[in-house]
Motif scaffolding. Structure first.
Motif, PDB file in Angstrom:
ATOM      1  N   PHE A   1      -1.396   1.911  10.625  1.00 50.16           N
ATOM      2  CA  PHE A   1      -2.313   1.413   9.599  1.00 50.16           C
ATOM      3  C   PHE A   1      -1.490   0.937   8.411  1.00 50.16           C
ATOM      4  O   PHE A   1      -0.300   1.267   8.289  1.00 50.16           O
ATOM      5  CB  PHE A   1      -3.310   2.502   9.161  1.00 50.16           C
ATOM      6  CG  PHE A   1      -2.660   3.786   8.696  1.00 50.16           C
ATOM      7  CD1 PHE A   1      -2.259   3.957   7.371  1.00 50.16           C
ATOM      8  CD2 PHE A   1      -2.449   4.823   9.588  1.00 50.16           C
ATOM      9  CE1 PHE A   1      -1.665   5.129   6.944  1.00 50.16           C
ATOM     10  CE2 PHE A   1      -1.855   6.006   9.173  1.00 50.16           C
ATOM     11  CZ  PHE A   1      -1.454   6.167   7.850  1.00 50.16           C
ATOM     12  N   LEU A   2      -2.096   0.153   7.545  1.00 52.80           N
ATOM     13  CA  LEU A   2      -1.405  -0.321   6.351  1.00 52.80           C
ATOM     14  C   LEU A   2      -1.173   0.848   5.401  1.00 52.80           C
ATOM     15  O   LEU A   2      -2.100   1.592   5.082  1.00 52.80           O
ATOM     16  CB  LEU A   2      -2.229  -1.400   5.653  1.00 52.80           C
ATOM     17  CG  LEU A   2      -2.612  -2.613   6.493  1.00 52.80           C
ATOM     18  CD1 LEU A   2      -3.383  -3.623   5.650  1.00 52.80           C
ATOM     19  CD2 LEU A   2      -1.385  -3.267   7.131  1.00 52.80           C
ATOM     20  N   GLY A   3       0.067   0.998   4.963  1.00 52.75           N
ATOM     21  CA  GLY A   3       0.421   2.109   4.087  1.00 52.75           C
ATOM     22  C   GLY A   3       1.208   3.191   4.787  1.00 52.75           C
ATOM     23  O   GLY A   3       1.763   4.078   4.141  1.00 52.75           O
ATOM     24  N   ILE A   4       1.292   3.125   6.113  1.00 55.22           N
ATOM     25  CA  ILE A   4       2.051   4.131   6.864  1.00 55.22           C
ATOM     26  C   ILE A   4       3.547   3.951   6.634  1.00 55.22           C
ATOM     27  O   ILE A   4       4.323   4.890   6.729  1.00 55.22           O
ATOM     28  CB  ILE A   4       1.709   4.048   8.370  1.00 55.22           C
ATOM     29  CG1 ILE A   4       2.176   5.295   9.115  1.00 55.22           C
ATOM     30  CG2 ILE A   4       2.283   2.795   8.999  1.00 55.22           C
ATOM     31  CD1 ILE A   4       1.697   5.365  10.560  1.00 55.22           C
ATOM     32  N   GLY A   5       3.946   2.720   6.307  1.00 58.99           N
ATOM     33  CA  GLY A   5       5.359   2.409   6.092  1.00 58.99           C
ATOM     34  C   GLY A   5       6.034   2.016   7.383  1.00 58.99           C
ATOM     35  O   GLY A   5       6.078   2.801   8.328  1.00 58.99           O
TER      36      GLY A   5
ATOM     37  N   VAL B   1       0.837  -1.205   0.000  1.00 62.80           N
ATOM     38  CA  VAL B   1       0.000   0.000   0.000  1.00 62.80           C
ATOM     39  C   VAL B   1       0.870   1.252   0.000  1.00 62.80           C
ATOM     40  O   VAL B   1       0.581   2.229  -0.698  1.00 62.80           O
ATOM     41  CB  VAL B   1      -0.963  -0.002   1.200  1.00 62.80           C
ATOM     42  CG1 VAL B   1      -1.734   1.307   1.281  1.00 62.80           C
ATOM     43  CG2 VAL B   1      -1.940  -1.175   1.091  1.00 62.80           C
ATOM     44  N   ALA B   2       1.945   1.244   0.783  1.00 67.33           N
ATOM     45  CA  ALA B   2       2.846   2.399   0.842  1.00 67.33           C
ATOM     46  C   ALA B   2       3.512   2.673  -0.505  1.00 67.33           C
ATOM     47  O   ALA B   2       3.928   3.812  -0.770  1.00 67.33           O
ATOM     48  CB  ALA B   2       3.911   2.176   1.913  1.00 67.33           C
ATOM     49  N   SER B   3       3.590   1.651  -1.365  1.00 67.85           N
ATOM     50  CA  SER B   3       4.249   1.797  -2.670  1.00 67.85           C
ATOM     51  C   SER B   3       3.294   2.211  -3.786  1.00 67.85           C
ATOM     52  O   SER B   3       3.744   2.440  -4.921  1.00 67.85           O
ATOM     53  CB  SER B   3       4.930   0.478  -3.056  1.00 67.85           C
ATOM     54  OG  SER B   3       5.904   0.114  -2.105  1.00 67.85           O
ATOM     55  N   LEU B   4       2.001   2.296  -3.496  1.00 69.85           N
ATOM     56  CA  LEU B   4       1.040   2.659  -4.535  1.00 69.85           C
ATOM     57  C   LEU B   4       1.327   4.054  -5.094  1.00 69.85           C
ATOM     58  O   LEU B   4       1.668   4.975  -4.350  1.00 69.85           O
ATOM     59  CB  LEU B   4      -0.389   2.624  -3.976  1.00 69.85           C
ATOM     60  CG  LEU B   4      -0.971   1.247  -3.662  1.00 69.85           C
ATOM     61  CD1 LEU B   4      -2.333   1.396  -2.988  1.00 69.85           C
ATOM     62  CD2 LEU B   4      -1.107   0.415  -4.940  1.00 69.85           C
TER      63      LEU B   4
END
Length: 262
Positions: free
Chosen positions: A176-180, A89-92
């Motif tokens: 949360f997912l995407g926070i890295g 998610v962080a790489s989107l």
């Protein structure tokens, strides 16, 4: 018709929002293992949708391709799958090639026979209902949690904590997912042993922001053990009874109903 040992039902509504940023999925391995996950996306309409869907895709691909045979590894497997989802998610990126800066909460349960394992990051929720009633399994990964920890350690006063929490700041997510790097993932220290008729509920925040624990338990009890009916009624009652503009609301309900051989 073959009786299912783990009965699962699910439902979702868009509410009063312009887009559906919740994503849910459950899958089975054999007759005795179920994985269920609810993700609630954040970051604008397309960003939230992409974040929650990406997270679900990563987790269930690992369930299909890289699921441990040893039950003692289940909790760590869930944590690893969340970490991989966080990285994805962080790489989107957006159409211009810029980092999307989207995110998603996540709650998941793994049920193997009568043993339930769980994990959580963010402010979606897992409830468990047994003979003693309904209780919350998860905690909210928000700024209020950090303030509570600082207060308990004596680093801030009660007045300072209240001031910091004002105007909605306390609800800001800290994991949360995407926070890295996914700074915080909660999980059970050991499996929850389910008894016949015990029910686990996974839900996005649209549920508990509209319904009280008493209302949620009553709706489950009135559903007659049918998890599809329970999930649908919970979502629709959240929309009907919610006082504010209703958020996306998603529920997965699972009931342990062991097969008895006579």
């Amino acid at each position: 018709m073959k009786k299912e040992q783990i009965q699962v039902g699910c439902y979702t509504i868009i509410g009063d929002r312009n887009s559906q940023q919740d994503t849910m999925q459950y899958a089975k391995k054999g007759d005795d293992t179920v994985l269920a996950v609810v993700c609630d996306g954040m970051g604008g309409m397309s960003g939230g949708e992409r974040a929650s869907k990406t997270a679900i895709d990563v987790i269930f691909k690992k369930f299909a391709d890289d699921f441990p045979s040893d039950e003692i590894q289940y909790t760590e497997w869930m944590k690893r799958s969340f970490v991989e989802a966080d990285e994805a998610v962080a790489s989107l990126m957006d159409e211009a090639g810029n980092i999307l800066h989207a995110g998603s909460t996540v709650v998941g349960v793994l049920i193997k026979n009568n043993r339930m394992y769980w994990a959580s990051a963010g402010d979606s929720v897992i409830y468990y209902m047994d003979a003693q009633g309904l209780h919350t399994v998860t905690r909210m990964h928000n700024y209020n949690l950090r303030l509570e920890q600082l207060l308990n350690s004596g680093k801030i006063s009660l007045e300072e904590a209240k001031k910091e929490s004002m105007n909605g700041r306390g609800e800001a997510l800290i994991s949360f997912l995407g926070i890295g790097g996914l700074p915080l993932v909660d999980s059970g220290s050991q499996a929850v042993v389910m008894k016949q008729g015990d029910i686990v509920i996974l839900a996005s925040d649209g549920l508990y922001k509209s319904l009280t624990m008493v209302q949620i338990q009553a709706i489950i009890e009135e559903s007659g053990g049918n998890m599809t009916i329970a999930a649908e009624r919970l979502c629709k009652e959240a929309w009907r009874l919610g006082e504010a503009k209703q958020d996306n609301t998603t529920v997965i309900a699972a009931r342990y109903n062991p097969v008895v051989n006579i």
